[in-house]
Write a protein that holds these residues in place. Sequence first.
Motif, PDB file in Angstrom:
ATOM      1  N   ALA A 166       0.832  -1.208   0.000  1.00 36.53           N
ATOM      2  CA  ALA A 166       0.000   0.000   0.000  1.00 36.53           C
ATOM      3  C   ALA A 166       0.862   1.250   0.000  1.00 36.53           C
ATOM      4  O   ALA A 166       0.559   2.232  -0.685  1.00 36.53           O
ATOM      5  N   ARG A 167       1.936   1.215   0.754  1.00 30.24           N
ATOM      6  CA  ARG A 167       2.832   2.378   0.815  1.00 30.24           C
ATOM      7  C   ARG A 167       3.491   2.634  -0.530  1.00 30.24           C
ATOM      8  O   ARG A 167       3.680   3.785  -0.940  1.00 30.24           O
ATOM      9  N   ALA A 168       3.837   1.578  -1.239  1.00 26.86           N
ATOM     10  CA  ALA A 168       4.497   1.722  -2.541  1.00 26.86           C
ATOM     11  C   ALA A 168       3.593   2.404  -3.566  1.00 26.86           C
ATOM     12  O   ALA A 168       4.079   2.992  -4.534  1.00 26.86           O
ATOM     13  N   LEU A 169       2.292   2.358  -3.358  1.00 30.56           N
ATOM     14  CA  LEU A 169       1.346   2.979  -4.286  1.00 30.56           C
ATOM     15  C   LEU A 169       1.134   4.467  -4.007  1.00 30.56           C
ATOM     16  O   LEU A 169       0.473   5.148  -4.791  1.00 30.56           O
ATOM     17  N   GLN A 170       1.677   4.952  -2.894  1.00 30.45           N
ATOM     18  CA  GLN A 170       1.454   6.341  -2.510  1.00 30.45           C
ATOM     19  C   GLN A 170       2.375   7.293  -3.266  1.00 30.45           C
ATOM     20  O   GLN A 170       3.516   6.963  -3.554  1.00 30.45           O
ATOM     21  N   THR A 171       1.843   8.466  -3.557  1.00 35.58           N
ATOM     22  CA  THR A 171       2.697   9.533  -4.076  1.00 35.58           C
ATOM     23  C   THR A 171       3.265  10.267  -2.869  1.00 35.58           C
ATOM     24  O   THR A 171       2.627  10.356  -1.818  1.00 35.58           O
TER      25      THR A 171
ATOM     26  N   THR B 231       2.453  10.442   7.649  1.00 38.01           N
ATOM     27  CA  THR B 231       1.625  10.446   8.857  1.00 38.01           C
ATOM     28  C   THR B 231       0.182  10.064   8.538  1.00 38.01           C
ATOM     29  O   THR B 231      -0.410   9.192   9.180  1.00 38.01           O
ATOM     30  N   ARG B 232      -0.378  10.722   7.552  1.00 35.28           N
ATOM     31  CA  ARG B 232      -1.776  10.471   7.204  1.00 35.28           C
ATOM     32  C   ARG B 232      -1.968   9.065   6.634  1.00 35.28           C
ATOM     33  O   ARG B 232      -2.951   8.389   6.929  1.00 35.28           O
ATOM     34  N   PHE B 233      -1.026   8.621   5.828  1.00 35.71           N
ATOM     35  CA  PHE B 233      -1.098   7.261   5.289  1.00 35.71           C
ATOM     36  C   PHE B 233      -1.084   6.242   6.424  1.00 35.71           C
ATOM     37  O   PHE B 233      -1.893   5.306   6.449  1.00 35.71           O
ATOM     38  N   HIS B 234      -0.159   6.383   7.347  1.00 38.83           N
ATOM     39  CA  HIS B 234      -0.006   5.417   8.432  1.00 38.83           C
ATOM     40  C   HIS B 234      -1.302   5.301   9.246  1.00 38.83           C
ATOM     41  O   HIS B 234      -1.753   4.192   9.553  1.00 38.83           O
TER      42      HIS B 234
ATOM     43  N   PHE C  10      -4.164   3.606   7.042  1.00 36.66           N
ATOM     44  CA  PHE C  10      -3.941   2.181   6.833  1.00 36.66           C
ATOM     45  C   PHE C  10      -4.219   1.391   8.111  1.00 36.66           C
ATOM     46  O   PHE C  10      -4.893   0.364   8.090  1.00 36.66           O
ATOM     47  N   HIS C  11      -3.699   1.875   9.226  1.00 35.89           N
ATOM     48  CA  HIS C  11      -3.780   1.113  10.462  1.00 35.89           C
ATOM     49  C   HIS C  11      -5.157   1.157  11.121  1.00 35.89           C
ATOM     50  O   HIS C  11      -5.551   0.185  11.784  1.00 35.89           O
ATOM     51  N   LEU C  12      -5.896   2.245  10.959  1.00 37.77           N
ATOM     52  CA  LEU C  12      -7.229   2.311  11.570  1.00 37.77           C
ATOM     53  C   LEU C  12      -8.167   1.239  11.036  1.00 37.77           C
ATOM     54  O   LEU C  12      -9.084   0.809  11.731  1.00 37.77           O
ATOM     55  N   ASP C  13      -7.937   0.809   9.802  1.00 39.70           N
ATOM     56  CA  ASP C  13      -8.794  -0.219   9.208  1.00 39.70           C
ATOM     57  C   ASP C  13      -8.422  -1.629   9.645  1.00 39.70           C
ATOM     58  O   ASP C  13      -9.110  -2.586   9.291  1.00 39.70           O
ATOM     59  N   ARG C  14      -7.330  -1.784  10.401  1.00 38.04           N
ATOM     60  CA  ARG C  14      -6.817  -3.115  10.725  1.00 38.04           C
ATOM     61  C   ARG C  14      -6.397  -3.243  12.197  1.00 38.04           C
ATOM     62  O   ARG C  14      -5.266  -3.638  12.486  1.00 38.04           O
ATOM     63  N   PRO C  15      -7.252  -2.915  13.141  1.00 41.00           N
ATOM     64  CA  PRO C  15      -6.811  -2.914  14.548  1.00 41.00           C
ATOM     65  C   PRO C  15      -6.334  -4.272  15.048  1.00 41.00           C
ATOM     66  O   PRO C  15      -5.362  -4.340  15.802  1.00 41.00           O
ATOM     67  N   ASP C  16      -6.989  -5.363  14.650  1.00 39.58           N
ATOM     68  CA  ASP C  16      -6.555  -6.683  15.116  1.00 39.58           C
ATOM     69  C   ASP C  16      -5.182  -7.035  14.553  1.00 39.58           C
ATOM     70  O   ASP C  16      -4.309  -7.527  15.279  1.00 39.58           O
TER      71      ASP C  16
END
Length: 196
Positions: free
Chosen positions: A73-78, A91-94, A97-103
């Motif tokens: 996912a990070r590799a796709l970011q500009t 910061t915003r990417f992190h 990404f992480h809010l959608d995957r708490p477990d």
Amino acid sequence: MARTQGSHSGTTRPRVRAAAQRLFAQSGYAAVSMRQIASEVGVQAGALYNYTPDKQALLFDLMQQHMDDLLAARALQTHGAGPLAALEQFTRFHIRFHLDRPDAVFIAYMELRNLTAPHFEQIEQLRRRYESELTDILRTGQRAGVFEIADIPVATRAVIAMLTGVTTWYRESGALSRVDVEDVYWQMVRGAVGAR
């Protein structure tokens, strides 16, 4: 070994992984048995070994998949132009990404101690790949006089820990929207690196 009636590799394997992730996040890796995972999936305990060699391999697989997904996912970011914009984008990417995957995040950070040494080293390599991008942003900003940082490796770990911590308290039903959370955390990260 015969497969349990109604189970199919294409559907059961993802269910095994999902059940293990849910149980590991709820109870901790050490407290979860293969029998519990099997019960959650609805197969006999012995049938699990059609999908994973053992519980350790299952834990490693979950952590590796999380890191692979994160890096992909990070590799796709500009990336923003200049270190300040790049840090904001990171910061915003992190957070997103992480809010959608708490477990997955909980397991990736809290269950490292339960990996065997070879598995631990493989996950650490993936983590270092991700963290090195933040390190590079901070180093570039420090050299350009945009950030004031006493120790870049410590700052990297501190920022990652701060950002990842959002998964422990954020709730969709809370007072802050996801964008609000991003904005607040971005201001905290700016302050943490002495951004000018």
